[in-house]
Design a protein around this motif. Structure first.
Motif, short mmCIF file in Angstrom:
data_model
loop_
_atom_site.label_atom_id
_atom_site.label_comp_id
_atom_site.label_asym_id
_atom_site.label_seq_id
_atom_site.Cartn_x
_atom_site.Cartn_y
_atom_site.Cartn_z
N GLU A 23 24.89 32.69 11.09
CA GLU A 23 25.77 31.52 11.13
C GLU A 23 25.26 30.47 12.11
O GLU A 23 25.40 29.27 11.89
N LEU A 24 24.63 30.95 13.19
CA LEU A 24 24.10 30.04 14.22
C LEU A 24 22.61 29.75 14.04
O LEU A 24 21.99 29.13 14.90
N ILE A 67 30.92 33.70 20.93
CA ILE A 67 31.37 34.62 19.88
C ILE A 67 32.61 35.39 20.38
O ILE A 67 32.67 35.82 21.52
N ASN A 68 33.55 35.56 19.51
CA ASN A 68 34.77 36.32 19.79
C ASN A 68 34.44 37.82 19.73
O ASN A 68 34.17 38.35 18.65
N ALA A 69 34.44 38.49 20.88
CA ALA A 69 34.08 39.91 20.93
C ALA A 69 35.03 40.76 20.08
O ALA A 69 34.60 41.73 19.45
N MET A 79 35.46 34.15 14.20
CA MET A 79 34.15 34.50 14.72
C MET A 79 33.92 33.89 16.10
O MET A 79 33.34 34.52 16.99
N PHE A 80 34.40 32.65 16.29
CA PHE A 80 34.18 31.95 17.55
C PHE A 80 35.48 31.84 18.35
O PHE A 80 36.56 31.68 17.78
N LEU A 81 35.35 31.94 19.66
CA LEU A 81 36.51 31.81 20.53
C LEU A 81 37.14 30.44 20.33
O LEU A 81 36.45 29.42 20.30
#
Length: 226
Positions: A23-24, A67-69, A79-81
């Motif tokens: 994604e990144l 990234i959201n752990a 996926m992302f904070l």
């Protein structure tokens, strides 16, 4: 209808690790240079199910790239904070070209300053010719013709497997490394490609087997930033 969250919940941690990297647009080489994985091959091994991401790698990926752990471990949530992706897409104008990292080390921001994020950056700079993208050269092998820090414009060469013209400068991407080289005028066989590089100020011939070459980009322009 299956939602993205439902799909990622069914994945394992390793699959979500790979999904976040994709994604990144993060390559194995970028993760290695960021200190997230032990070597450039780790991401490929994780993707193919040969290796699981280490806890330290997961923690570093989450910290560096927002990234959201919880998502990475369970598949729940974004996926992302805070739902914020570090490198959001940008709609380009006709006059913009992409400066971005494809394991050529560095890219530029809109002020022309080097960054090491690995993201795609739209930018407008005056450089002639048809090209796919530009990047900052860090290779010393063709100095002083092209110096470290020079911006080079690259055009993907589609014919290198069957025909490669001699005496032009290119970036050779192999399964093991990326190098700046000048194609030799004569090619002795069809199994490899001969190149010239500078070693301690002296031209030196070298050969790269075709079976490890992934891509070749012709350097169609370059300039030296002041």
């Amino acid at each position: 209808m299956t939602t993205d969250n439902e799909q990622t919940t069914g994945m394992g941690v390793a699959q979500r690790f790979v999904k976040a990297a994709e994604e990144l647009h993060l390559s194995g080489g970028r993760l290695y240079r960021d200190g997230i994985v032990a070597n450039e091959q780790v991401l490929s091994k994780i993707k193919n199910g040969w290796q699981k991401p280490q806890k330290k790698s997961i923690e570093l990926l989450c910290k560096k790239y927002n990234i959201n752990a919880a998502w990475l471990y369970t598949g729940e949530g974004d996926m992302f904070l805070a739902g914020i992706k570090p490198f959001e897409q940008h709609v380009r104008s006709e006059n913009e070209r992409l400066f971005y990292n494809t394991d050529f080390e560095l890219c530029l921001n809109n002020d022309g300053q080097p960054i090491t994020t690995g993201c795609v950056i739209p930018i407008s700079l005056p450089i002639a010719g048809d090209f796919d993208f530009m990047c900052i050269n860090n290779d010393k092998s063709l100095a002083p013709i092209i110096m470290p820090g020079d911006v080079i414009a690259l055009k993907k060469l589609a014919t290198w497997k069957t025909y490669i013209p001699g005496d032009f400068i290119c970036v050779v991407v192999t399964s093991e490394y990326k190098v700046l080289r000048k194609v030799s005028v004569t090619q002795p066989d069809e199994q490899s490609i001969n190149f010239t590089q500078m070693v301690d100020g002296t031209p030196e011939e070298s050969s790269i087997p075709k079976d490890i070459i992934v891509e070749i980009y012709k350097v169609v322009g370059n300039y030296r930033r002041q």
